[in-house]
Scaffold this motif. Structure first.
Motif, mmCIF file in Angstrom:
data_model
loop_
_atom_site.group_PDB
_atom_site.id
_atom_site.type_symbol
_atom_site.label_atom_id
_atom_site.label_comp_id
_atom_site.label_asym_id
_atom_site.label_seq_id
_atom_site.Cartn_x
_atom_site.Cartn_y
_atom_site.Cartn_z
ATOM 1 N N LEU A 103 0.841 -1.187 0.000
ATOM 2 C CA LEU A 103 0.000 0.000 0.000
ATOM 3 C C LEU A 103 0.883 1.246 0.000
ATOM 4 O O LEU A 103 2.057 1.193 0.393
ATOM 5 C CB LEU A 103 -0.883 0.020 1.245
ATOM 6 N N PRO A 104 0.336 2.387 -0.410
ATOM 7 C CA PRO A 104 1.099 3.628 -0.294
ATOM 8 C C PRO A 104 1.259 4.031 1.168
ATOM 9 O O PRO A 104 0.391 3.750 1.999
ATOM 10 C CB PRO A 104 0.244 4.645 -1.046
ATOM 11 N N ILE A 105 2.379 4.668 1.486
ATOM 12 C CA ILE A 105 2.490 5.327 2.786
ATOM 13 C C ILE A 105 1.466 6.458 2.771
ATOM 14 O O ILE A 105 1.456 7.272 1.843
ATOM 15 C CB ILE A 105 3.898 5.888 3.015
ATOM 16 N N PRO A 106 0.563 6.521 3.732
ATOM 17 C CA PRO A 106 -0.507 7.538 3.674
ATOM 18 C C PRO A 106 0.068 8.953 3.568
ATOM 19 O O PRO A 106 0.952 9.337 4.338
ATOM 20 C CB PRO A 106 -1.244 7.337 4.998
ATOM 21 N N LEU A 107 -0.447 9.690 2.605
ATOM 22 C CA LEU A 107 0.053 11.040 2.364
ATOM 23 C C LEU A 107 -0.088 11.914 3.607
ATOM 24 O O LEU A 107 0.791 12.734 3.906
ATOM 25 C CB LEU A 107 -0.695 11.664 1.186
ATOM 26 N N VAL A 108 -1.172 11.739 4.354
ATOM 27 C CA VAL A 108 -1.362 12.551 5.550
ATOM 28 C C VAL A 108 -0.260 12.276 6.566
ATOM 29 O O VAL A 108 0.181 13.186 7.274
ATOM 30 C CB VAL A 108 -2.763 12.307 6.162
ATOM 31 N N GLN A 109 0.235 11.044 6.630
ATOM 32 C CA GLN A 109 1.321 10.727 7.559
ATOM 33 C C GLN A 109 2.642 11.337 7.091
ATOM 34 O O GLN A 109 3.453 11.791 7.897
ATOM 35 C CB GLN A 109 1.461 9.213 7.724
ATOM 36 N N ILE A 110 2.855 11.349 5.789
ATOM 37 C CA ILE A 110 4.053 12.001 5.250
ATOM 38 C C ILE A 110 4.022 13.493 5.564
ATOM 39 O O ILE A 110 5.028 14.084 5.979
ATOM 40 C CB ILE A 110 4.160 11.751 3.732
ATOM 41 N N ASP A 111 2.852 14.092 5.384
ATOM 42 C CA ASP A 111 2.716 15.525 5.662
ATOM 43 C C ASP A 111 2.936 15.814 7.148
ATOM 44 O O ASP A 111 3.633 16.768 7.503
ATOM 45 C CB ASP A 111 1.339 16.019 5.228
ATOM 46 N N LEU A 112 2.333 15.003 8.032
ATOM 47 C CA LEU A 112 2.506 15.212 9.463
ATOM 48 C C LEU A 112 3.961 15.058 9.890
ATOM 49 O O LEU A 112 4.428 15.715 10.820
ATOM 50 C CB LEU A 112 1.633 14.228 10.245
ATOM 51 N N SER A 113 4.682 14.185 9.191
ATOM 52 C CA SER A 113 6.091 13.961 9.537
ATOM 53 C C SER A 113 7.014 15.024 8.944
ATOM 54 O O SER A 113 8.221 14.991 9.180
ATOM 55 C CB SER A 113 6.537 12.588 9.029
ATOM 56 N N LYS A 114 6.455 15.955 8.189
ATOM 57 C CA LYS A 114 7.246 16.967 7.459
ATOM 58 C C LYS A 114 8.280 16.285 6.549
ATOM 59 O O LYS A 114 9.451 16.661 6.494
ATOM 60 C CB LYS A 114 7.913 17.937 8.432
ATOM 61 N N ASN A 115 7.799 15.245 5.865
ATOM 62 C CA ASN A 115 8.562 14.499 4.873
ATOM 63 C C ASN A 115 9.700 13.661 5.457
ATOM 64 O O ASN A 115 10.602 13.242 4.714
ATOM 65 C CB ASN A 115 9.090 15.425 3.774
ATOM 66 N N VAL A 116 9.667 13.405 6.758
ATOM 67 C CA VAL A 116 10.595 12.413 7.314
ATOM 68 C C VAL A 116 10.231 11.032 6.757
ATOM 69 O O VAL A 116 11.107 10.233 6.426
ATOM 70 C CB VAL A 116 10.550 12.425 8.855
ATOM 71 N N LEU A 117 8.934 10.751 6.649
ATOM 72 C CA LEU A 117 8.476 9.533 5.994
ATOM 73 C C LEU A 117 8.543 9.729 4.484
ATOM 74 O O LEU A 117 8.241 10.815 3.972
ATOM 75 C CB LEU A 117 7.041 9.204 6.402
#
Length: 516
Positions: free
Chosen positions: A496-510
């Motif tokens: 699955l994709p890494i959820p975009l909302v999680q990438i955003d919350l991580s400030k692109n650490v994910l």
């Protein structure tokens, strides 16, 4: 990650109130509940065979029944995504979010991809809360033995949650303790690192959990469950000898066997049988129809009217699965439920004439393994099946893992052991039927491999292993294409994709998975 902040450290009394249990000997499932607010966290009593950390352990057990852990997203991501199932229901039901899980590609903005991510980290957080109480709370008086036992349950749950995450997403953050807000933005670890962590958790659990629990705690995690999931972890990594050994520990434990008829396994009176290795406990009553149960069954229940309005009608067995059965295999009728037609009246497993559905649902098929008993529907005054347990690991699965691992280790003796184990599953499946499902007779490793893979598909059909199996076997592309899911691309859609909302919350650490 924002989802792992320290607000989880202070478990509210309101939440904990729903977790208080009755340990009377008549209890069927240890998560049967009492009224909220009966006890406070500082005066919770310890019934026989429970302990000072159980309040926090039960929080994790309770969350196993959560809508996003073992219901909606779980069914969609592990079954509807596979070649053995389609979304079902009406064409538009569920919207683009679910339809993309069926037909691909899944959007990085998928709400279900994000819900699964948040839910499994929520489960990890509950396990880490137990570990934090063991390691850092001096107010709780406990012996070393009690601490070890509690840690074993918590680490099993954490290891299981990470096993789901790594198979769903690949690279995921490893969080082995409760984190402060400042610490919570954790980068991803490689799958190899995650698997090593899972192995450590499950090995500890297997070494320190009991083989069984008293009847008041039916369904509580055992060493057999830990060794069984560990066998699957090894199998996924192609660690064949280790998988064979772990599966054999379950098979020689004396706790499980294939004596439960296939037809009975999935009925209410088949719950927690000798077939059950790891089963999510759910319960319901006329007074509490849903709160203490799981929505897993109703998501897949018949979509109809009146007495046959049992759910959403999702997770429909596919034509590819339908065609995969050997002639007259009794498991087919127990797995695929057909509605009636204008010329044929089909019956439920309880002898109920099934209705004809509207033309918008032409001759729909359903997962017959979640069909509920009319007596339970009457007792609970509900058709939605919240009382049905979720079978996560069955003994037949362990036997087939042993067979696969033994065959891959190779050598005449191991291939013979593999075929013998395979045939025990086929023997149970055919029951008293004659002339069906004959024993497999071969000494050829490739022939045995094909037979074992076929048996896993049929024995465990609609039970959420098929997608992970075809991925680890390296055949996901051809299997999905054969089922008509032609937009599936293994290089992208095995994960699955890494959820975009999680990438955003991580400030692109994910960072995102390939292809999304």
């Amino acid at each position: 990650m924002k989802t792992l902040n320290t607000t989880y450290r202070n478990i509210s009394i309101a939440i904990m109130g729903i977790l208080l249990i009755s340990t009377a000997s008549s209890c069927k499932k240890f998560l049967d509940t009492q009224k909220q607010g009966v006890y406070r966290t500082d005066d919770y009593p310890y019934p026989g065979n429970s302990g000072p950390y159980d309040l926090y352990i039960y929080s994790a057990y309770n969350f196993l029944r959560d809508y996003n852990v073992h219901a909606d997203g779980f069914v969609v991501a592990t079954s509807i995504r596979s070649d053995d199932a389609e979304k079902g229901s009406t064409p538009s039901d569920g919207g683009a979010d679910v339809i993309s899980m069926d037909n691909f590609p899944v959007s990085s903005s998928s709400s279900r991809a994000n819900s699964l991510w948040v839910a499994y980290y929520g489960l990890i957080n509950r396990a880490n809360t137990v570990m934090d109480k063991i390691n850092n709370d001096p107010k709780i008086e406990a012996t070393d033995q009690q601490k070890t036992a509690a840690a074993a349950e918590a680490r099993f749950i954490r290891g299981y949650a990470y096993f789901m995450l790594v198979r769903l997403y690949g690279r995921v953050p490893l969080v082995d303790r409760l984190l402060s807000v400042e610490e919570s933005n954790v980068p991803q670890s490689s799958p190899e690192q995650v698997y090593a962590f899972i192995e450590q958790d499950l090995q500890f659990a297997a070494s320190n959990l009991p083989p069984s629990w008293p009847s008041a705690f039916v369904g509580r995690i055992t060493s057999g469950a830990a060794n069984g999931i560990l066998a699957k972890v090894y199998l996924t990594q192609k660690k064949w000898a280790a998988a064979m050994q772990s599966a054999n520990l379950v098979m020689t434990s004396g706790q499980y066997d294939l004596s439960t008829p296939y037809d009975k396994i999935f009925r209410e009176d088949g719950e927690n049988s000798k077939e059950s290795v790891f089963e999510i406990q759910a319960t319901a009553s006329a007074e509490e129809k849903e709160k203490n149960g799981c929505q897993y069954t109703s998501i897949q229940g018949l979509r109809g009217q009146g007495n046959f309005n049992m759910g959403w009608g999702w997770n429909m067995p596919s034509a590819a699965l339908e065609a995969a059965y050997e002639p007259n295999d009794p498991r087919k009728a127990r797995t695929i439920l057909y509605s009636s037609t204008t010329t044929t009246t089909n019956m439920s497993i309880y002898g109920e004439p099934l209705p004809i559905y509207p033309t918008i649902l032409p001759n729909p098929k359903y997962n017959n393994k979640v069909y509920t008993s009319p007596s339970y529907r009457s007792k609970v005054s509900s058709n939605m099946g919240y009382w049905m347990n979720v079978r996560i690991l069955r003994y037949a699965d362990v036997v087939l893992m042993y067979a696969e691992a033994a065959n891959e280790v190779g050598g005449a003796d191991n291939i013979s052991k593999a075929v013998a184990a395979l045939n025990t599953v086929r023997k149970r499946a055919r029951g008293t039927a004659s002339g069906v499902l004959p024993d497999v007779v071969t000494t050829d490793q490739a022939v045995a491999r094909t037979a074992i893979r076929q048996e896993r598909r049929i024995e465990l059909a609609m039970e959420h292993d098929r997608f992970f199996d075809i991925v680890r076997w390296g055949i996901s592309g051809e299997a999905m294409a054969a089922a008509g899911k032609t937009a599936f691309s293994p290089s992208r859609d095995n994960l699955l994709p890494i959820p975009l909302v999680q990438i955003d919350l991580s400030k692109n650490v994910l960072t995102q998975n390939f292809g999304y």
